[in-house]
Design a protein around this motif. Structure first.
Motif, short mmCIF file in Angstrom:
data_model
loop_
_atom_site.label_atom_id
_atom_site.label_comp_id
_atom_site.label_asym_id
_atom_site.label_seq_id
_atom_site.Cartn_x
_atom_site.Cartn_y
_atom_site.Cartn_z
N UNK A 1 2.26 -11.85 2.68
CA UNK A 1 0.44 -12.52 3.15
C UNK A 1 -0.76 -11.27 3.63
N UNK A 2 -1.80 -11.23 2.62
CA UNK A 2 -2.92 -10.88 2.74
C UNK A 2 -4.17 -10.90 2.64
N UNK A 3 -4.99 -10.71 2.76
CA UNK A 3 -6.43 -10.67 3.28
C UNK A 3 -6.87 -11.69 2.00
N UNK A 4 -6.14 -11.30 0.70
CA UNK A 4 -6.74 -12.83 -0.34
C UNK A 4 -6.39 -13.49 -0.85
N UNK A 5 -5.33 -13.49 0.03
CA UNK A 5 -4.91 -14.39 0.19
C UNK A 5 -5.30 -15.75 0.94
N UNK A 6 -6.34 -15.52 2.39
CA UNK A 6 -6.43 -15.76 3.45
C UNK A 6 -7.98 -16.79 2.77
N UNK A 109 3.98 -7.03 6.44
CA UNK A 109 5.01 -6.88 7.27
C UNK A 109 5.89 -5.46 6.06
N UNK A 110 5.86 -4.62 4.66
CA UNK A 110 6.78 -3.66 4.90
C UNK A 110 5.51 -2.69 5.46
N UNK A 111 4.18 -2.33 5.88
CA UNK A 111 3.44 -1.49 6.66
C UNK A 111 4.34 -0.23 7.03
N UNK A 112 5.71 -0.51 7.86
CA UNK A 112 5.68 0.60 8.44
C UNK A 112 6.36 2.30 7.32
#
Length: 258
Positions: A1-6, A109-112
């Protein structure tokens, strides 16, 4: 989920702008760069804070990007030369001496793993600064998840839970593993909000975006109507008409290469 999808609404996001912007100032204060060649605003949103980077480092090239077309358009309207791009596809270049990522990574989700990769690839002495909300276990978010687990909303919308971000020490330990010098901390801001249903108004611009996108107008109004009294009980109105809204945030500043 990203900003572009919201389907982000910049105007809604900028509600309570002073409160939302304070963590950016606190984050930037810990960045010790003096003469960076290039400064990157990763996830610049509506660009209202990007100008602070240009003002602090007037001789640096500033690159601003965001995955949301709505946010990029709003930033450009402010004179920020923003471009649309997903931060997951971005990699630091040899002159990216300062990288700032403010209230963005909680959507990925995978940001770390991304953060570790970015810091490891930055030029020696480069500064990386990030801030993410750490309030996913607070009533404002728990109540959303509880309501979404009830009919008729059950199974229709996926929102972030308390695992959306890591702990402060987890971030610090992972980034320190790259050899960077790390400064990590967390702060709980106590925002004094005013107006009708102020906590609902606050989260409408952020946490409720996936819900708004999934529901039609009638359903959206019903959902808000059911959520509002629950939030009001969790965040009661004070005698002076204001509402206290505690908001925990997690910060990390790293200097690449130690």
């Amino acid at each position: 989920m990203t900003r572009s999808s919201l389907g982000w609404d910049p105007a809604a996001y900028l509600t309570f702008d002073d409160d939302r912007s304070r963590p950016f100032h606190d984050l930037l204060a810990r960045v010790g760069a003096t003469e960076p060649r290039r400064v990157v605003d990763l996830g610049c949103g509506p660009g209202h804070l990007t100008g602070l980077l240009a003002a602090r480092w007037p001789d640096a090239e500033v690159d601003a990007l965001d995955s949301s077309a709505e946010m990029v358009a709003d930033a450009r309207a402010r004179g920020v030369p923003a471009r649309q791009a997903d931060v997951r596809d971005w990699s630091p270049g040899p002159s990216d001496d300062v990288v700032v990522c403010n209230a963005v990574l909680q959507w990925i989700p995978e940001h770390p793993e991304l953060v570790v990769r970015w810091v490891a690839a930055m030029p020696e002495g480069g500064w990386f600064a990030m801030q993410v909300p750490g309030n996913f276990a607070s009533p404002s978010h728990v109540l959303i998840r509880e309501l979404l687990d009830e009919p008729p909303w059950r199974g229709r919308v996926q929102v972030r839970d308390e695992h959306a971000v890591a702990g402060t020490m987890e971030y610090a330990d992972a980034v320190a593993g790259t050899g960077a010098l790390v400064d990590a901390w967390e702060t709980t801001y106590l925002h004094r909000l005013t107006g009708p249903d102020p906590v609902l108004t606050w989260i409408t611009g952020t946490a409720l975006r996936p819900v708004r996108k999934a529901l039609d107008d009638t359903e959206w109004e019903r959902f808000r109507a059911e959520l509002a009294p629950r939030l009001a009980r969790a965040y009661p109105l004070r005698a002076d008409g204001s509402t206290w809204f505690p908001f925990r945030r997690i910060f990390l500043v790293a200097r690449a290469g130690g």
